[in-house]
Write a protein that holds these residues in place. Structure first.
Motif, PDB file in Angstrom:
ATOM      1  N   GLY A   4     -52.849  68.847 -60.349  1.00  9.48           N
ATOM      2  CA  GLY A   4     -52.805  69.362 -61.258  1.00  9.48           C
ATOM      3  C   GLY A   4     -51.875  68.344 -62.372  1.00  9.48           C
ATOM      4  O   GLY A   4     -51.326  67.877 -62.311  1.00  9.48           O
ATOM      5  N   GLU A  98     -48.397  72.383 -69.234  1.00  7.99           N
ATOM      6  CA  GLU A  98     -49.567  73.723 -68.440  1.00  7.99           C
ATOM      7  C   GLU A  98     -49.070  74.754 -68.758  1.00  7.99           C
ATOM      8  O   GLU A  98     -50.642  75.303 -69.258  1.00  7.99           O
ATOM      9  CB  GLU A  98     -49.252  73.635 -67.041  1.00  7.99           C
ATOM     10  CG  GLU A  98     -49.294  72.522 -66.264  1.00  7.99           C
ATOM     11  CD  GLU A  98     -48.776  72.806 -64.737  1.00  7.99           C
ATOM     12  OE1 GLU A  98     -47.934  73.725 -64.057  1.00  7.99           O
ATOM     13  OE2 GLU A  98     -50.047  72.637 -64.150  1.00  7.99           O
ATOM     14  N   LYS A 102     -52.989  76.042 -70.572  1.00 10.96           N
ATOM     15  CA  LYS A 102     -54.075  77.127 -70.248  1.00 10.96           C
ATOM     16  C   LYS A 102     -54.595  78.072 -71.782  1.00 10.96           C
ATOM     17  O   LYS A 102     -55.622  78.003 -71.394  1.00 10.96           O
ATOM     18  CB  LYS A 102     -52.827  77.790 -69.042  1.00 10.96           C
ATOM     19  CG  LYS A 102     -53.736  79.148 -69.013  1.00 10.96           C
ATOM     20  CD  LYS A 102     -52.355  80.160 -68.582  1.00 10.96           C
ATOM     21  CE  LYS A 102     -52.864  81.033 -68.325  1.00 10.96           C
ATOM     22  NZ  LYS A 102     -51.298  81.970 -67.794  1.00 10.96           N
ATOM     23  N   HIS A 167     -62.020  70.477 -72.278  1.00 13.53           N
ATOM     24  CA  HIS A 167     -60.294  70.248 -72.109  1.00 13.53           C
ATOM     25  C   HIS A 167     -60.630  68.482 -71.423  1.00 13.53           C
ATOM     26  O   HIS A 167     -59.113  68.467 -70.981  1.00 13.53           O
ATOM     27  CB  HIS A 167     -60.200  71.120 -70.370  1.00 13.53           C
ATOM     28  CG  HIS A 167     -59.604  71.427 -69.626  1.00 13.53           C
ATOM     29  ND1 HIS A 167     -57.965  71.820 -69.776  1.00 13.53           N
ATOM     30  CD2 HIS A 167     -59.712  70.474 -68.291  1.00 13.53           C
ATOM     31  CE1 HIS A 167     -57.320  71.289 -68.771  1.00 13.53           C
ATOM     32  NE2 HIS A 167     -57.996  70.436 -68.160  1.00 13.53           N
ATOM     33  N   CYS A 171     -58.230  66.041 -72.181  1.00 16.66           N
ATOM     34  CA  CYS A 171     -57.235  64.591 -71.298  1.00 16.66           C
ATOM     35  C   CYS A 171     -57.101  63.823 -71.327  1.00 16.66           C
ATOM     36  O   CYS A 171     -56.944  63.234 -70.358  1.00 16.66           O
ATOM     37  CB  CYS A 171     -56.861  65.463 -69.891  1.00 16.66           C
ATOM     38  SG  CYS A 171     -56.056  67.604 -69.810  1.00 16.66           S
ATOM     39  N   GLN A 232     -58.745  70.540 -60.334  1.00 14.37           N
ATOM     40  CA  GLN A 232     -57.503  70.055 -60.922  1.00 14.37           C
ATOM     41  C   GLN A 232     -56.238  70.897 -61.161  1.00 14.37           C
ATOM     42  O   GLN A 232     -55.236  70.872 -60.805  1.00 14.37           O
ATOM     43  CB  GLN A 232     -57.976  68.925 -61.705  1.00 14.37           C
ATOM     44  CG  GLN A 232     -59.105  68.165 -62.023  1.00 14.37           C
ATOM     45  CD  GLN A 232     -58.645  67.001 -62.510  1.00 14.37           C
ATOM     46  OE1 GLN A 232     -58.134  67.158 -64.244  1.00 14.37           O
ATOM     47  NE2 GLN A 232     -59.811  66.124 -63.015  1.00 14.37           N
ATOM     48  N   HIS A 233     -56.970  72.332 -61.309  1.00 15.35           N
ATOM     49  CA  HIS A 233     -56.315  72.881 -62.273  1.00 15.35           C
ATOM     50  C   HIS A 233     -55.774  74.715 -61.120  1.00 15.35           C
ATOM     51  O   HIS A 233     -55.343  75.034 -61.902  1.00 15.35           O
ATOM     52  CB  HIS A 233     -55.937  73.476 -63.579  1.00 15.35           C
ATOM     53  CG  HIS A 233     -55.936  71.741 -64.047  1.00 15.35           C
ATOM     54  ND1 HIS A 233     -55.094  71.221 -64.038  1.00 15.35           N
ATOM     55  CD2 HIS A 233     -57.130  71.074 -65.010  1.00 15.35           C
ATOM     56  CE1 HIS A 233     -55.414  70.146 -65.431  1.00 15.35           C
ATOM     57  NE2 HIS A 233     -56.562  70.355 -65.306  1.00 15.35           N
ATOM     58  N   ARG A 234     -56.601  74.534 -60.279  1.00 15.05           N
ATOM     59  CA  ARG A 234     -57.180  75.933 -59.718  1.00 15.05           C
ATOM     60  C   ARG A 234     -57.166  77.399 -60.719  1.00 15.05           C
ATOM     61  O   ARG A 234     -56.798  78.025 -60.940  1.00 15.05           O
ATOM     62  CB  ARG A 234     -55.968  76.075 -59.071  1.00 15.05           C
ATOM     63  CG  ARG A 234     -56.173  75.468 -57.876  1.00 15.05           C
ATOM     64  CD  ARG A 234     -54.607  75.801 -56.731  1.00 15.05           C
ATOM     65  NE  ARG A 234     -54.371  76.960 -56.452  1.00 15.05           N
ATOM     66  CZ  ARG A 234     -54.642  77.968 -55.623  1.00 15.05           C
ATOM     67  NH1 ARG A 234     -55.473  77.437 -54.954  1.00 15.05           N
ATOM     68  NH2 ARG A 234     -54.790  78.942 -55.926  1.00 15.05           N
ATOM     69  N   PHE A 236     -56.044  77.453 -63.194  1.00 14.06           N
ATOM     70  CA  PHE A 236     -54.302  78.033 -64.323  1.00 14.06           C
ATOM     71  C   PHE A 236     -54.493  78.822 -62.915  1.00 14.06           C
ATOM     72  O   PHE A 236     -53.253  79.835 -64.287  1.00 14.06           O
ATOM     73  CB  PHE A 236     -54.682  77.987 -65.546  1.00 14.06           C
ATOM     74  CG  PHE A 236     -54.757  77.026 -66.559  1.00 14.06           C
ATOM     75  CD1 PHE A 236     -53.648  75.232 -66.139  1.00 14.06           C
ATOM     76  CD2 PHE A 236     -56.226  76.317 -66.625  1.00 14.06           C
ATOM     77  CE1 PHE A 236     -54.138  74.687 -66.559  1.00 14.06           C
ATOM     78  CE2 PHE A 236     -55.816  74.614 -67.378  1.00 14.06           C
ATOM     79  CZ  PHE A 236     -54.897  73.870 -67.877  1.00 14.06           C
TER      80      PHE A 236
END
Length: 467
Positions: A4, A98, A102, A167, A171, A232-234, A236
């Motif tokens: 992340g 973050e 999110k 997303h 990024c 990558q982010h679970r 969030f």
């Protein structure tokens, strides 16, 4: 959080690029080329579906055309909202927050799903009546509704998939989104062929088979993007809280930012349809020529528009990182110079299309080909003001000035392009080359409005993320 952005230094992105430094040409190109190929593949899917359906005859093509007109409007609004989410994510990515990432993602997802639910409810309530009212036969109406009923699955899958793609694009990870289309395209083709014709023991679904093929591909793409997002982010799950300490407050801000972008798309769509209805009053040869050139304008101009979109993503990241005026000016100067190079390449492609038109459309009448040929002066000029305006529009949107961009587009369209098209065709009865020249004239009308607002420089000081 492994993989992340929480493990990245606040002044760098996922690739380690220092957001406080001016991005290079390679940085923009690295974002732009996957966006270009993604857009080309999107157009390719439409062309391939139409080709596969054409084997079933003109009635099947007419049914798909009717259903696609409604489905395309819903998808277009969805893409517009997703573009707004992409900008919000880029802004928060630049700020390396973050919580902001999110919030932007889930607000975008809520808006996408809400817009789809409203759109599908309207289709259920009025879609059948609209199709029955315009379909030439009951058989065509039935096939169109069968296609549209299945295509609802595509719309719901795209509501999630487009938000996930926004997303990654925001990024700077445009390759992930591109790969999702690269996976989905062959799946769409194979599944459609099998289900249209009932091969290998599958049911023969005809027109609806093409919609099922698109649904399988869209669900696969959504699953691929969801897996990458989770890795990558679970999702969030480890990030607590929302910006402004409230999801409702954040959602309101996201809506205020997003709705002008969606309204711009809707206005442009209605305006385009109005112009097409006016074009239909020209001679058959002239109408055929302008109908043939419009898809080429859209497809060949993809690179210039993708470059502007990539520029907007990086500007949003830079504003989120609160880069200084010198950094922003240096980057925009670089992006603008490259945009003119891209415009030159697009103009060369347009010229090649005009020169090759006697071979591409060998079966057309000489009068149609002559009209097609006379489009070349407009096509050589169009990419330059259009590309520059796109850079301005994407930059202003990146700074949150979405309402001003909407007003510029609507003013030029409804106060100039549509009325002038009616004047040229219905009153003056001018040749099609002059009518087509209004595409350049429309960009020239927008040119001073866009550039004057950009040159004021207030966008450089926009606070695009929460303190």
């Amino acid at each position: 959080m492994s993989g992340g952005i929480g493990s990245i230094h606040p002044d760098t992105n996922l690739d380690g690029f220092a957001l406080t430094d001016a991005p290079t040409f390679r940085t923009v190109l690295g974002i732009a080329w996957p966006l270009t190929l993604k857009a080309v593949m999107l157009h390719g899917i439409i062309v391939i579906d139409a080709y596969l359906i054409s084997a079933l005859g003109e009635a099947a093509l007419a049914a798909m055309g009717l259903a696609s007109a409604i489905a395309g409007l819903l998808l277009g609004i969805l893409f517009a909202f997703s573009n707004a989410t992409q900008i919000r994510i880029a802004q928060n990515f630049g700020a390396a927050g973050e919580v902001g990432l999110k919030t932007a993602f889930y607000c975008g997802l809520i808006v996408n799903l809400a817009s789809v639910l409203i759109g599908v409810a309207l289709v259920v309530a009025f879609g059948g009546r609209i199709i029955e009212g315009v379909a030439p036969t009951e058989q065509i109406a039935d096939q169109a509704m069968a296609y549209l009923e299945v295509f609802v699955l595509v719309i719901f899958a795209e509501a999630v998939g487009q938000c996930l793609g926004s997303h990654f694009n925001g990024c700077g990870k445009t390759k992930v989104t591109f790969l999702s289309y690269l996976i989905a395209l062959p799946i769409n083709v194979v599944a459609s062929v099998v289900l249209i014709h009932g091969l290998y023991g599958a049911p023969e679904l005809g027109v609806a088979g093409a919609a099922w093929g698109s649904a399988v591909a869209a669900l696969t793409r959504m699953a691929y993007l969801g897996l990458q997002f989770h890795r990558q982010h679970r999702m969030f799950r480890d990030v607590a809280g929302w910006t402004r300490d409230s999801l409702a407050a954040a959602l309101h801000r996201h809506w205020v930012f997003s709705w002008p972008i969606a309204a711009t798309f809707l206005s442009m769509t209605i305006g385009t349809q109005a112009c097409i209805l006016i074009y239909a009053r020209m001679s058959v040869n002239e109408f055929a020529a302008i109908t043939l050139i419009l898809p080429w304008v859209q497809v060949a101009g993809t690179f210039g528009m993708s470059w502007a979109q990539a520029t907007g993503i990086i500007v949003a990241q830079q504003l989120g990182a609160r880069s200084g005026e010198d950094t922003l000016d240096a980057f925009l100067s670089l992006a603008w110079r490259a945009a003119f190079v891209a415009a030159g390449l697009v103009a060369a492609v347009y010229l090649a299309i005009c020169l090759a038109s006697p071979w591409i459309y060998a079966g057309l009448e000489a009068e149609t080909l002559l009209a097609f040929w006379w489009f070349w002066p407009t096509l050589l000029l169009l990419p330059f003001p259009k590309g520059s305006n796109a850079i301005c529009g994407q930059t202003l949107r990146a700074a949150g000035d979405t309402l001003a961009v909407m007003n510029i587009f609507m003013a030029s369209q409804w106060l100039f392009k549509v009325p002038m098209t009616a004047l040229f065709v219905l009153v003056l009865d001018l040749p099609v080359a002059w009518v087509f020249a209004l595409f350049v004239a429309d960009e020239l009308v927008k040119f001073p409005m866009f550039h004057m607002r950009l040159w004021k420089g207030t966008w450089k000081h926009a606070r695009v993320v929460e303190d």
